[in-house]
Design a protein around this motif. Structure first.
Motif, mmCIF file in Angstrom:
data_model
loop_
_atom_site.group_PDB
_atom_site.id
_atom_site.type_symbol
_atom_site.label_atom_id
_atom_site.label_comp_id
_atom_site.label_asym_id
_atom_site.label_seq_id
_atom_site.Cartn_x
_atom_site.Cartn_y
_atom_site.Cartn_z
ATOM 1 N N MET A 114 -0.930 -4.453 14.482
ATOM 2 C CA MET A 114 -1.005 -3.408 13.463
ATOM 3 C C MET A 114 0.159 -3.543 12.486
ATOM 4 O O MET A 114 1.246 -3.937 12.886
ATOM 5 C CB MET A 114 -0.919 -2.023 14.105
ATOM 6 N N LEU A 115 -0.106 -3.204 11.244
ATOM 7 C CA LEU A 115 0.950 -3.156 10.232
ATOM 8 C C LEU A 115 0.995 -1.765 9.632
ATOM 9 O O LEU A 115 -0.040 -1.208 9.251
ATOM 10 C CB LEU A 115 0.696 -4.172 9.107
ATOM 11 N N TYR A 116 2.199 -1.215 9.542
ATOM 12 C CA TYR A 116 2.442 0.038 8.832
ATOM 13 C C TYR A 116 3.373 -0.291 7.670
ATOM 14 O O TYR A 116 4.523 -0.666 7.879
ATOM 15 C CB TYR A 116 3.044 1.081 9.783
ATOM 16 N N TRP A 117 2.875 -0.178 6.454
ATOM 17 C CA TRP A 117 3.516 -0.688 5.241
ATOM 18 C C TRP A 117 3.785 0.466 4.297
ATOM 19 O O TRP A 117 2.849 1.096 3.788
ATOM 20 C CB TRP A 117 2.572 -1.713 4.617
ATOM 21 N N ASP A 118 5.026 0.785 4.060
ATOM 22 C CA ASP A 118 5.407 1.844 3.129
ATOM 23 C C ASP A 118 6.371 1.246 2.119
ATOM 24 O O ASP A 118 7.586 1.412 2.214
ATOM 25 C CB ASP A 118 6.045 3.009 3.892
ATOM 26 N N MET A 119 5.796 0.496 1.177
ATOM 27 C CA MET A 119 6.575 -0.244 0.184
ATOM 28 C C MET A 119 6.088 0.135 -1.205
ATOM 29 O O MET A 119 4.892 0.366 -1.410
ATOM 30 C CB MET A 119 6.416 -1.751 0.404
ATOM 31 N N HIS A 120 7.019 0.170 -2.143
ATOM 32 C CA HIS A 120 6.696 0.544 -3.519
ATOM 33 C C HIS A 120 7.274 -0.534 -4.438
ATOM 34 O O HIS A 120 8.370 -0.375 -4.981
ATOM 35 C CB HIS A 120 7.259 1.927 -3.828
ATOM 36 N N ILE A 121 6.527 -1.609 -4.577
ATOM 37 C CA ILE A 121 6.972 -2.759 -5.357
ATOM 38 C C ILE A 121 6.612 -2.485 -6.821
ATOM 39 O O ILE A 121 5.438 -2.303 -7.146
ATOM 40 C CB ILE A 121 6.325 -4.054 -4.828
ATOM 41 N N THR A 131 2.509 -9.644 -6.224
ATOM 42 C CA THR A 131 3.315 -8.948 -5.229
ATOM 43 C C THR A 131 2.480 -8.261 -4.152
ATOM 44 O O THR A 131 2.948 -8.066 -3.033
ATOM 45 C CB THR A 131 4.263 -7.924 -5.895
ATOM 46 N N GLU A 132 1.223 -7.934 -4.448
ATOM 47 C CA GLU A 132 0.360 -7.332 -3.423
ATOM 48 C C GLU A 132 0.090 -8.290 -2.266
ATOM 49 O O GLU A 132 -0.292 -7.862 -1.170
ATOM 50 C CB GLU A 132 -0.954 -6.868 -4.038
ATOM 51 N N LEU A 133 0.320 -9.584 -2.474
ATOM 52 C CA LEU A 133 0.078 -10.568 -1.417
ATOM 53 C C LEU A 133 1.115 -10.504 -0.302
ATOM 54 O O LEU A 133 0.860 -10.989 0.804
ATOM 55 C CB LEU A 133 0.036 -11.978 -2.003
ATOM 56 N N ALA A 134 2.264 -9.896 -0.563
ATOM 57 C CA ALA A 134 3.255 -9.734 0.507
ATOM 58 C C ALA A 134 2.647 -8.916 1.641
ATOM 59 O O ALA A 134 2.758 -9.282 2.822
ATOM 60 C CB ALA A 134 4.516 -9.058 -0.025
ATOM 61 N N GLU A 135 1.968 -7.834 1.316
ATOM 62 C CA GLU A 135 1.323 -7.021 2.348
ATOM 63 C C GLU A 135 0.232 -7.809 3.062
ATOM 64 O O GLU A 135 0.086 -7.704 4.294
ATOM 65 C CB GLU A 135 0.738 -5.745 1.734
ATOM 66 N N HIS A 161 13.895 -8.583 -4.848
ATOM 67 C CA HIS A 161 14.809 -8.117 -3.805
ATOM 68 C C HIS A 161 14.072 -7.337 -2.715
ATOM 69 O O HIS A 161 14.375 -7.471 -1.520
ATOM 70 C CB HIS A 161 15.899 -7.227 -4.401
ATOM 71 N N ILE A 162 13.110 -6.513 -3.121
ATOM 72 C CA ILE A 162 12.363 -5.696 -2.167
ATOM 73 C C ILE A 162 11.579 -6.587 -1.201
ATOM 74 O O ILE A 162 11.638 -6.418 0.023
ATOM 75 C CB ILE A 162 11.427 -4.717 -2.914
ATOM 76 N N ILE A 163 10.851 -7.557 -1.745
ATOM 77 C CA ILE A 163 10.050 -8.438 -0.893
ATOM 78 C C ILE A 163 10.950 -9.329 -0.052
ATOM 79 O O ILE A 163 10.702 -9.539 1.144
ATOM 80 C CB ILE A 163 9.069 -9.273 -1.747
#
Length: 195
Positions: A114-121, A131-135, A161-163
């Motif tokens: 499972m992945l829980y992703w709370d990112m705001h790129i 950048t959506e490909l990181a998720e 930096h975020i990714i």
């Protein structure tokens, strides 16, 4: 030796990957996607995994298939290299600063992907990388690696930096989770007796 070597060929990609969990951080990465090469190189270094990845993908379409299929292969490699996870610490987490970005990552080698992703790129691209490909990469890795991954952005305004913080944090969290617990090297870290 906790290692895996595998290949995956589809109509969209041809991936060859080798992973050694107890390495020094050496890497040979050639995915056809420059930003992903950068992320996987620092992933290997910060996790102290020895990692080799070669991919020929349909990047003339876009990088989606390449990124996702490498995530799939890396997840499969972790699953194979970890085996029954006997002796592992099981959990790992880190709060990682990357300049103005601050990223929390946590891993449980739970057997439940499972992945829980709370990112705001803030931008749709870093260079030519969507950048959506990181998720998508993290989803594929979590599912095929049978691990629970949490990634949460606490600060950050620069997409690169975020990714990068997420990849470095994942590497360090995975390294901690996969480490052998010297006190209980033969124990499966679950009251169920299986992960």
């Amino acid at each position: 030796m906790r290692a895996a070597e595998l290949s995956r060929t589809t109509a969209e990609t041809d991936v060859r990957l080798r992973l050694e969990l107890d390495g020094t951080g050496l890497s040979q990465i050639a995915t056809g996607c420059g930003f992903l090469d950068h992320m996987l190189t620092l992933f290997a270094r910060h996790g102290r995994f020895d990692l080799s990845v070669q991919c020929k993908g349909d990047t003339n379409v876009d990088d989606h298939h390449t990124v996702e299929d490498i995530g799939i292969c890396l997840g499969d490699a972790f699953s194979e290299a970890l085996g029954d996870k006997r002796g592992t610490v099981r959990y790992g987490s880190v709060l990682l600063p990357m300049d103005e970005a601050l990223i929390l990552t946590a891993v449980d080698l739970s057997g439940r992907g499972m992945l829980y992703w709370d990112m705001h790129i803030p931008t749709p691209k870093v260079g030519s990388f969507d950048t959506e490909l990181a998720e998508e990469f993290f989803i594929a890795l979590a599912r095929r690696g049978d691990m629970t991954i949490h990634v949460r952005q606490l600060a950050g305004s620069n997409s690169h930096h975020i990714i990068e913080g997420a990849f470095k944090g994942l590497a360090r969290s995975l390294s901690a989770a996969a480490a052998i617990d010297s006190r209980f090297p033969l124990e499966i870290p679950s009251t169920k007796g299986v992960l």
